[in-house]
Write a protein that holds these residues in place. Structure first.
Motif, PDB file in Angstrom:
ATOM      1  N   CYS A   6       0.906  -1.836   0.068  1.00  0.00           N
ATOM      2  CA  CYS A   6      -0.325   0.180   0.181  1.00  0.00           C
ATOM      3  C   CYS A   6       0.979   1.239  -0.056  1.00  0.00           C
ATOM      4  CB  CYS A   6      -0.991   0.137   1.371  1.00  0.00           C
ATOM      5  SG  CYS A   6      -1.747   1.576   1.263  1.00  0.00           S
ATOM      6  N   LEU A   7       1.027   2.210  -0.878  1.00  0.00           N
ATOM      7  CA  LEU A   7       1.489   3.178  -1.376  1.00  0.00           C
ATOM      8  C   LEU A   7       1.242   4.360  -0.135  1.00  0.00           C
ATOM      9  CD1 LEU A   7       2.630   3.223  -5.445  1.00  0.00           C
ATOM     10  CD2 LEU A   7       3.541   3.169  -3.593  1.00  0.00           C
ATOM     11  N   SER A   8       0.118   4.233   0.285  1.00  0.00           N
ATOM     12  CA  SER A   8      -0.190   4.981   0.925  1.00  0.00           C
ATOM     13  C   SER A   8       0.365   4.882   2.431  1.00  0.00           C
ATOM     14  CB  SER A   8      -1.372   5.660   1.482  1.00  0.00           C
ATOM     15  OG  SER A   8      -2.574   4.555   1.724  1.00  0.00           O
ATOM     16  N   THR A   9       0.042   3.757   2.792  1.00  0.00           N
ATOM     17  CA  THR A   9       0.750   3.578   4.072  1.00  0.00           C
ATOM     18  C   THR A   9       2.459   3.480   4.439  1.00  0.00           C
ATOM     19  OG1 THR A   9      -0.528   1.741   4.405  1.00  0.00           O
ATOM     20  CG2 THR A   9       1.341   1.226   6.231  1.00  0.00           C
ATOM     21  N   GLY A  11       3.516   5.658   2.080  1.00  0.00           N
ATOM     22  CA  GLY A  11       4.865   6.868   2.570  1.00  0.00           C
ATOM     23  C   GLY A  11       4.516   7.469   3.868  1.00  0.00           C
ATOM     24  N   ARG A  12       3.272   6.791   3.901  1.00  0.00           N
ATOM     25  CA  ARG A  12       2.957   7.850   5.708  1.00  0.00           C
ATOM     26  C   ARG A  12       4.271   7.719   6.910  1.00  0.00           C
ATOM     27  NH1 ARG A  12      -1.089   5.448   6.222  1.00  0.00           N
ATOM     28  NH2 ARG A  12      -1.478   4.247   7.177  1.00  0.00           N
ATOM     29  N   GLU A  13       3.950   6.166   6.514  1.00  0.00           N
ATOM     30  CA  GLU A  13       5.397   5.296   7.724  1.00  0.00           C
ATOM     31  C   GLU A  13       6.641   5.861   7.114  1.00  0.00           C
ATOM     32  OE1 GLU A  13       5.154   3.778  10.508  1.00  0.00           O
ATOM     33  OE2 GLU A  13       2.915   3.936   9.876  1.00  0.00           O
ATOM     34  N   LEU A  36      11.815  -1.557  10.156  1.00  0.00           N
ATOM     35  CA  LEU A  36      10.327  -0.706  10.508  1.00  0.00           C
ATOM     36  C   LEU A  36       9.384  -0.941   9.370  1.00  0.00           C
ATOM     37  CD1 LEU A  36      10.026   0.404  14.452  1.00  0.00           C
ATOM     38  CD2 LEU A  36       9.580  -1.915  13.766  1.00  0.00           C
ATOM     39  N   VAL A  37      10.303   0.969   8.673  1.00  0.00           N
ATOM     40  CA  VAL A  37       9.244   0.999   7.351  1.00  0.00           C
ATOM     41  C   VAL A  37       8.714  -0.181   6.077  1.00  0.00           C
ATOM     42  CG1 VAL A  37       8.934   2.688   6.143  1.00  0.00           C
ATOM     43  CG2 VAL A  37       9.832   3.450   8.642  1.00  0.00           C
ATOM     44  N   ALA A  38      10.428  -0.373   6.069  1.00  0.00           N
ATOM     45  CA  ALA A  38      10.549  -1.336   4.912  1.00  0.00           C
ATOM     46  C   ALA A  38      10.501  -2.720   5.671  1.00  0.00           C
ATOM     47  CB  ALA A  38      11.835  -1.930   4.816  1.00  0.00           C
ATOM     48  N   ASN A  39       9.896  -2.626   6.136  1.00  0.00           N
ATOM     49  CA  ASN A  39       9.489  -5.353   6.567  1.00  0.00           C
ATOM     50  C   ASN A  39       8.401  -4.798   6.599  1.00  0.00           C
ATOM     51  OD1 ASN A  39       9.013  -7.200   9.062  1.00  0.00           O
ATOM     52  ND2 ASN A  39      10.595  -7.383   7.182  1.00  0.00           N
ATOM     53  N   GLU A  40       7.589  -3.545   7.197  1.00  0.00           N
ATOM     54  CA  GLU A  40       6.367  -3.976   7.756  1.00  0.00           C
ATOM     55  C   GLU A  40       5.366  -3.369   6.799  1.00  0.00           C
ATOM     56  OE1 GLU A  40       5.345  -1.940  11.720  1.00  0.00           O
ATOM     57  OE2 GLU A  40       6.628  -2.990  12.756  1.00  0.00           O
ATOM     58  N   THR A  41       5.934  -2.698   5.455  1.00  0.00           N
ATOM     59  CA  THR A  41       5.004  -2.667   4.637  1.00  0.00           C
ATOM     60  C   THR A  41       5.392  -2.833   3.212  1.00  0.00           C
ATOM     61  OG1 THR A  41       6.485  -0.473   3.966  1.00  0.00           O
ATOM     62  CG2 THR A  41       4.463   0.186   5.507  1.00  0.00           C
ATOM     63  N   LEU A 165      10.986   4.824  -0.508  1.00  0.00           N
ATOM     64  CA  LEU A 165      12.636   3.543   0.037  1.00  0.00           C
ATOM     65  C   LEU A 165      14.045   4.589   0.321  1.00  0.00           C
ATOM     66  CD1 LEU A 165      11.587   0.236  -0.524  1.00  0.00           C
ATOM     67  CD2 LEU A 165      11.234   0.736   1.311  1.00  0.00           C
ATOM     68  N   PHE A 166      13.630   5.133  -0.883  1.00  0.00           N
ATOM     69  CA  PHE A 166      14.493   6.083  -1.460  1.00  0.00           C
ATOM     70  C   PHE A 166      15.266   7.236  -0.655  1.00  0.00           C
ATOM     71  CE2 PHE A 166      17.568   8.761  -4.341  1.00  0.00           C
ATOM     72  CZ  PHE A 166      18.921   7.941  -4.329  1.00  0.00           C
ATOM     73  N   MET A 167      14.362   7.742  -0.615  1.00  0.00           N
ATOM     74  CA  MET A 167      13.758   8.975   0.194  1.00  0.00           C
ATOM     75  C   MET A 167      14.022   8.632   1.824  1.00  0.00           C
ATOM     76  SD  MET A 167      10.603  11.886   0.579  1.00  0.00           S
ATOM     77  CE  MET A 167       9.779  10.475   1.602  1.00  0.00           C
ATOM     78  N   ALA A 168      14.199   8.028   1.611  1.00  0.00           N
ATOM     79  CA  ALA A 168      13.784   7.259   3.780  1.00  0.00           C
ATOM     80  C   ALA A 168      15.527   6.678   3.451  1.00  0.00           C
ATOM     81  CB  ALA A 168      13.017   6.034   3.552  1.00  0.00           C
ATOM     82  N   ALA A 169      15.866   5.952   2.861  1.00  0.00           N
ATOM     83  CA  ALA A 169      17.668   5.966   3.127  1.00  0.00           C
ATOM     84  C   ALA A 169      18.011   6.914   2.968  1.00  0.00           C
ATOM     85  CB  ALA A 169      17.698   5.005   1.904  1.00  0.00           C
ATOM     86  N   THR A 170      17.935   7.960   2.093  1.00  0.00           N
ATOM     87  CA  THR A 170      19.226   9.433   2.195  1.00  0.00           C
ATOM     88  C   THR A 170      18.587  10.162   3.110  1.00  0.00           C
ATOM     89  OG1 THR A 170      17.905   9.332  -0.048  1.00  0.00           O
ATOM     90  CG2 THR A 170      19.040  11.627   1.310  1.00  0.00           C
ATOM     91  N   PHE A 171      17.715  10.215   4.197  1.00  0.00           N
ATOM     92  CA  PHE A 171      17.245  10.699   5.491  1.00  0.00           C
ATOM     93  C   PHE A 171      18.371  10.414   6.555  1.00  0.00           C
ATOM     94  CE2 PHE A 171      14.333  13.231   3.267  1.00  0.00           C
ATOM     95  CZ  PHE A 171      14.462  14.526   3.843  1.00  0.00           C
ATOM     96  N   ALA A 172      18.094   8.807   6.121  1.00  0.00           N
ATOM     97  CA  ALA A 172      19.054   7.617   6.996  1.00  0.00           C
ATOM     98  C   ALA A 172      20.184   8.056   7.016  1.00  0.00           C
ATOM     99  CB  ALA A 172      18.759   6.544   7.028  1.00  0.00           C
TER     100      ALA A 172
END
Length: 254
Positions: A6-9, A11-13, A36-41, A165-172
């Motif tokens: 679910c892309l909306s989920t 994106g929210r996470e 948690l973001v990657a595994n749960e979604t 996921l790339f965006m989240a990785a960038t902030f990580a």
């Protein structure tokens, strides 16, 4: 059977992770929360974060806990075997990561390059440890944040999911950079230039003058000069030409 993404989920996470990341105080916390973001979604795992060496083949700079941070989901023994083989026969994945500006999967890289048997070992070692595929996210020419999966990632993730996921990785990577600031200075200053600073250096490398860059980016000339000075300070150099040369040498700009 895998649950549809679910892309909306997702994106929210991912946005929640981004908003909370500055409050994380250790590399383990950063990787755990990204996991948690990657595994749960998406039902994929975080592999870890790696500070890319300034020079290709500089394996001595890769050290767990200092420049390499593995998530606890990584199969035991994979990293040790991977590094032992890397020193004997460097794989193409690291070289591609140093040059790439976009996320890529190992399975796609294998299909595109069709490596000979001697060059297939990174893929085969990963399979041996149950890791069917990896999504590698190069960030700023200095970090590589990777996810891994028991299945082919390109089947699971469309372009929008990858982008999130790339965006989240960038902030990580940005948070890890801040947490490791003293060590980064020891290894080499200037690892994390802003996107605007990188854009200015890139345009300078193509022969553009300050006025031309200002017009192309819709900024004032003094703002462009300010970006150049900040980039020089981060790279530890005194001149504009040296800043461009350093950025090219470190593969911060293509």
């Amino acid at each position: 059977m895998q649950t549809p993404i679910c892309l909306s989920t997702l994106g929210r996470e991912a946005l929640k992770f981004i908003s909370d990341v500055d409050g994380l105080t250790t590399s383990d916390e950063v990787l755990d929360n990204l996991h948690l973001v990657a595994n749960e979604t998406c039902q994929i795992n975080v592999l870890g974060a790696l500070m890319l060496p300034l020079h290709q083949g500089d394996w001595d700079s890769l050290e767990k806990g200092k420049t390499v941070f593995l998530h606890k989901s990584v199969p035991r023994g994979w990293w040790e075997e991977h590094m032992e083989l890397s020193r004997a026969h460097p794989g193409f994945g690291m070289s591609f990561a140093l040059l790439s500006l976009a996320p890529f999967t190992m399975s796609e890289l294998m299909r595109a390059l069709e490596p000979l048997a001697a060059d297939r070992w990174p893929f085969e070692v990963a399979l041996k440890h149950g890791m069917r595929d990896r999504l590698n996210c190069p960030v700023g020419g200095r970090w590589l944040i990777s996810y891994w999966s028991h299945s082919v990632i390109s089947i699971r993730l469309n372009e929008r999911a990858r982008a999130i996921l790339f965006m989240a990785a960038t902030f990580a990577a940005i948070r890890l950079q801040k947490l490791l600031a003293p060590q980064v200075v020891r290894i080499g200053k200037g690892a994390l230039l802003t996107p605007r600073e990188l854009a200015v250096l890139r345009l300078l490398s193509l022969g553009n003058q300050v006025g031309e860059i200002a017009r192309r980016l819709g900024l004032g000339e003094e703002t462009i000069r300010s970006h150049v000075k900040k980039a020089q300070a981060k790279l530890g150099v005194r001149t504009q030409a040296h800043a461009v040369a350093q950025a090219l040498r470190r593969r911060l700009i293509p």
